[in-house]
Scaffold this active site. Structure first.
Site, PDB file in Angstrom:
ATOM      1  N   CYS A 127       0.880  -1.249   0.002  1.00 50.52           N
ATOM      2  CA  CYS A 127       0.068  -0.132  -0.016  1.00 50.52           C
ATOM      3  C   CYS A 127       0.747   1.076  -0.189  1.00 50.52           C
ATOM      4  O   CYS A 127       0.291   2.180  -0.406  1.00 50.52           O
ATOM      5  CB  CYS A 127      -0.760  -0.036   1.152  1.00 50.52           C
ATOM      6  SG  CYS A 127      -1.943  -1.433   1.309  1.00 50.52           S
ATOM      7  N   HIS A 267      -3.467   7.213   3.590  1.00 52.14           N
ATOM      8  CA  HIS A 267      -3.929   5.741   3.027  1.00 52.14           C
ATOM      9  C   HIS A 267      -5.236   5.751   3.276  1.00 52.14           C
ATOM     10  O   HIS A 267      -5.711   5.503   4.345  1.00 52.14           O
ATOM     11  CB  HIS A 267      -2.889   4.921   3.448  1.00 52.14           C
ATOM     12  CG  HIS A 267      -3.261   3.432   2.877  1.00 52.14           C
ATOM     13  ND1 HIS A 267      -3.628   3.419   1.654  1.00 52.14           N
ATOM     14  CD2 HIS A 267      -3.353   2.183   3.544  1.00 52.14           C
ATOM     15  CE1 HIS A 267      -4.045   1.975   1.266  1.00 52.14           C
ATOM     16  NE2 HIS A 267      -3.532   1.326   2.521  1.00 52.14           N
ATOM     17  N   ASN A 297     -10.259  -0.112   0.311  1.00 54.46           N
ATOM     18  CA  ASN A 297      -8.798   0.093   0.330  1.00 54.46           C
ATOM     19  C   ASN A 297      -8.186  -0.397  -1.210  1.00 54.46           C
ATOM     20  O   ASN A 297      -8.313  -1.701  -1.429  1.00 54.46           O
ATOM     21  CB  ASN A 297      -8.239  -0.700   1.438  1.00 54.46           C
ATOM     22  CG  ASN A 297      -6.794  -0.727   1.432  1.00 54.46           C
ATOM     23  OD1 ASN A 297      -6.147  -0.394   0.735  1.00 54.46           O
ATOM     24  ND2 ASN A 297      -6.263  -1.243   2.968  1.00 54.46           N
TER      25      ASN A 297
HETATM   26  N1  ACO Z   1     -19.145  -9.047   9.077  1.00 53.74           N
HETATM   27  C1  ACO Z   1     -19.641  -9.006  10.298  1.00 53.74           C
HETATM   28  N2  ACO Z   1     -19.010  -9.584  11.490  1.00 53.74           N
HETATM   29  C2  ACO Z   1     -17.673  -9.754  11.071  1.00 53.74           C
HETATM   30  C3  ACO Z   1     -16.834  -9.206   9.934  1.00 53.74           C
HETATM   31  C4  ACO Z   1     -18.014  -8.854   8.822  1.00 53.74           C
HETATM   32  N3  ACO Z   1     -17.649  -8.550   7.646  1.00 53.74           N
HETATM   33  N4  ACO Z   1     -15.878  -9.583  10.232  1.00 53.74           N
HETATM   34  C5  ACO Z   1     -15.588  -9.709  11.296  1.00 53.74           C
HETATM   35  N5  ACO Z   1     -16.887  -9.945  11.873  1.00 53.74           N
HETATM   36  C6  ACO Z   1     -16.911 -10.278  13.434  1.00 53.74           C
HETATM   37  C7  ACO Z   1     -15.912 -11.238  13.887  1.00 53.74           C
HETATM   38  O1  ACO Z   1     -16.306 -12.759  13.423  1.00 53.74           O
HETATM   39  C8  ACO Z   1     -16.100 -10.995  15.310  1.00 53.74           C
HETATM   40  O2  ACO Z   1     -17.013 -11.497  15.854  1.00 53.74           O
HETATM   41  P1  ACO Z   1     -16.799 -12.448  17.428  1.00 53.74           P
HETATM   42  O3  ACO Z   1     -16.722 -11.326  18.148  1.00 53.74           O
HETATM   43  O4  ACO Z   1     -18.209 -13.044  17.436  1.00 53.74           O
HETATM   44  O5  ACO Z   1     -15.764 -13.433  17.199  1.00 53.74           O
HETATM   45  C9  ACO Z   1     -16.284  -9.574  15.515  1.00 53.74           C
HETATM   46  O6  ACO Z   1     -16.759  -9.085  14.325  1.00 53.74           O
HETATM   47  C10 ACO Z   1     -15.173  -8.685  15.791  1.00 53.74           C
HETATM   48  O7  ACO Z   1     -13.795  -9.063  14.652  1.00 53.74           O
HETATM   49  P2  ACO Z   1     -12.648  -8.376  14.642  1.00 53.74           P
HETATM   50  O8  ACO Z   1     -11.734  -9.028  13.280  1.00 53.74           O
HETATM   51  O9  ACO Z   1     -12.047  -8.412  15.979  1.00 53.74           O
HETATM   52  O10 ACO Z   1     -13.288  -7.122  14.136  1.00 53.74           O
HETATM   53  P3  ACO Z   1     -12.391  -5.609  14.453  1.00 53.74           P
HETATM   54  O11 ACO Z   1     -13.382  -4.843  15.565  1.00 53.74           O
HETATM   55  O12 ACO Z   1     -10.977  -5.890  14.938  1.00 53.74           O
HETATM   56  O13 ACO Z   1     -12.400  -5.069  13.086  1.00 53.74           O
HETATM   57  C11 ACO Z   1     -11.301  -4.596  11.034  1.00 53.74           C
HETATM   58  C12 ACO Z   1     -11.872  -5.770  12.068  1.00 53.74           C
HETATM   59  C13 ACO Z   1     -12.178  -3.737  10.401  1.00 53.74           C
HETATM   60  C14 ACO Z   1     -10.323  -5.317   9.869  1.00 53.74           C
HETATM   61  C15 ACO Z   1     -10.127  -4.035  11.950  1.00 53.74           C
HETATM   62  O14 ACO Z   1      -9.418  -5.012  12.751  1.00 53.74           O
HETATM   63  C16 ACO Z   1      -9.197  -3.128  11.146  1.00 53.74           C
HETATM   64  O15 ACO Z   1      -9.683  -2.104  10.705  1.00 53.74           O
HETATM   65  N6  ACO Z   1      -8.052  -3.517  10.887  1.00 53.74           N
HETATM   66  C17 ACO Z   1      -6.973  -2.751  10.068  1.00 53.74           C
HETATM   67  C18 ACO Z   1      -6.999  -3.452   8.972  1.00 53.74           C
HETATM   68  C19 ACO Z   1      -6.716  -2.786   7.792  1.00 53.74           C
HETATM   69  O16 ACO Z   1      -7.442  -1.871   7.228  1.00 53.74           O
HETATM   70  N7  ACO Z   1      -5.683  -2.691   7.127  1.00 53.74           N
HETATM   71  C20 ACO Z   1      -5.274  -2.084   5.979  1.00 53.74           C
HETATM   72  C21 ACO Z   1      -4.076  -1.314   6.322  1.00 53.74           C
HETATM   73  S1  ACO Z   1      -2.652  -2.027   5.651  1.00 53.74           S
HETATM   74  C22 ACO Z   1      -3.048  -2.337   4.026  1.00 53.74           C
HETATM   75  O17 ACO Z   1      -3.450  -1.261   3.198  1.00 53.74           O
HETATM   76  C23 ACO Z   1      -2.647  -3.568   3.590  1.00 53.74           C
END
Ligand code: ACO
Length: 339
Positions: A127, A267, A297
């Protein structure tokens, strides 16, 4: 004022096909409310099966060349930032050079002293590719003040999405942006300074398979490690830290503070990361530009898709300071100051 590297033209291309949150609800256990509240993303653009990274890259390049008012034959270097190339080899830059009609051997059987030089190079900074590419271009423009660099950032992340992995696959989309960079002639922005960082120790936090570490033989089916794997929570933490610290470092060495920045384009990873970075930098929300809602993204292309929209909205102009910052697999990150 350092005018070594100027942006003479900018173009973008996104695929026509829209993948909405409602579309994703049809193929996985997710819902609009979860995706929007966690990521701010409503839609992404997805390539058709017949298209690849070089297709969107080529169309973005054509627009950038037109915008710069140059003839493609003036280009001396084509650099493509991508982590999703059409092939491991040949490079996307070679494919695009051919489509732009820039192959040195077109109709020529021998290389003579007058045969035009053209250097084509792909690189993978995930990225962070566009910001890394600005630094690469600055170096080549310093070597040759007559150089005309076509820098393209193009991605087809949908090709490496595991749609069984709902926490990652909802984030990414496809697209490309391109800029024509040179040190002479008309331009609409100058690249004043660039600063890049890397931490390879954290390489396992984001990985995309399909490389030579996979010992695949004919007839094998691909498994989960073929796709983009990401440890989202850890990535979030490092993304915010790195983009904030690199931006402050860049401002400091240019004797600037965040108050001097007119426009901030981080980004376009997801809305929560963008908000966290903006808030830690203490930059007013109205100075932070985002279009992640529309495109998701798009990895290396994300800053260019945002820069193009910001320019069309009249928010980017010479004399105003635009700070861009990015973060990706590697880990890689970087910031650049444009005005
Ligand atoms: N729809 C519904 N529920 C979902 C989804 C979805 N798409 N995805 C995950 N969940 C659920 C999970 O199963 C989990 O459920 P549980 O508590 O019953 O087990 C719950 O939501 C929380 O899951 P997490 O993965 O812990 O969710 P989190 O709040 O951390 O959010 C996210 C996930 C949005 C990916 C976050 O971690 C994030 O923003 N990370 C940064 C990732 C990113 O943007 N990277 C890009 C930058 S680097 C690059 O560009 C390569």
């Amino acid at each position: 004022m350092n005018k070594l590297c100027q942006i003479a033209g900018l173009g973008i291309c996104v695929p026509e096909r829209v993948l909405s949150n409602h579309d994703l609800e049809q193929i996985m256990d997710t819902n609009e409310e979860w995706i929007v509240s966690r990521t701010g993303i409503h839609t992404r653009r997805i390539l058709d099966a017949s298209q690849g990274t070089s297709d969107v890259g080529f169309f973005a390049a054509q627009k950038a060349i037109l915008d710069a008012g140059i003839d493609a034959s003036e280009i001396t270097h084509i650099f493509v930032a991508t982590c999703t190339p059409d092939y491991l080899s040949p490079s996307v830059s070679c494919l695009i050079a051919a489509r732009l009609g820039l192959s040195a051997y077109s109709g020529v059987s021998t290389i003579s002293p007058t045969t035009k030089s053209l250097m084509c190079l792909d690189f993978n900074a995930a990225c962070s590719g566009f910001v890394y590419g600005l630094e690469v271009a600055r170096a080549f423009l310093a070597l040759d003040s007559n150089a005309v660099v076509l820098l393209i950032a193009a991605e087809a992340l949908s090709r490496r999405m595991n749609y069984n992995d709902r926490s990652t696959s909802v984030l990414f989309g496809d697209g490309a942006g391109a800029v024509v960079l040179r040190s002479k002639g008309d331009s609409f922005l100058t690249v004043h300074d660039v600063s890049c960082g890397t931490d390879g120790d954290l390489n396992e936090l984001i990985q995309i398979g399909g490389g030579t570490n996979m010992n695949v033989v004919v007839g094998d089916t691909v498994k989960e490690d073929f796709f983009l794997n990401m440890q989202g929570r850890d990535v979030f933490k490092h993304a915010v830290r790195c983009m904030v610290q690199e931006s402050l470092k860049l401002l400091s060495r240019n004797n600037l503070t965040i108050d001097d920045v007119d426009l901030f384009i981080p980004h376009q990873a997801n809305a929560r990361i963008i908000e966290a970075v903006g808030s830690r930098l203490e930059i007013p929300a109205e100075k932070v530009f985002t279009n992640v809602s529309e495109y998701g993204n798009t990895s290396a292309a994300s800053i260019l898709l945002a820069l193009d929209d910001a320019r069309k909205a009249g928010k980017v102009e010479a004399g105003k300071k635009t700070l861009i910052t990015t973060f990706g697999a590697g880990l890689t990150w970087g910031s650049a100051l444009l005005s």
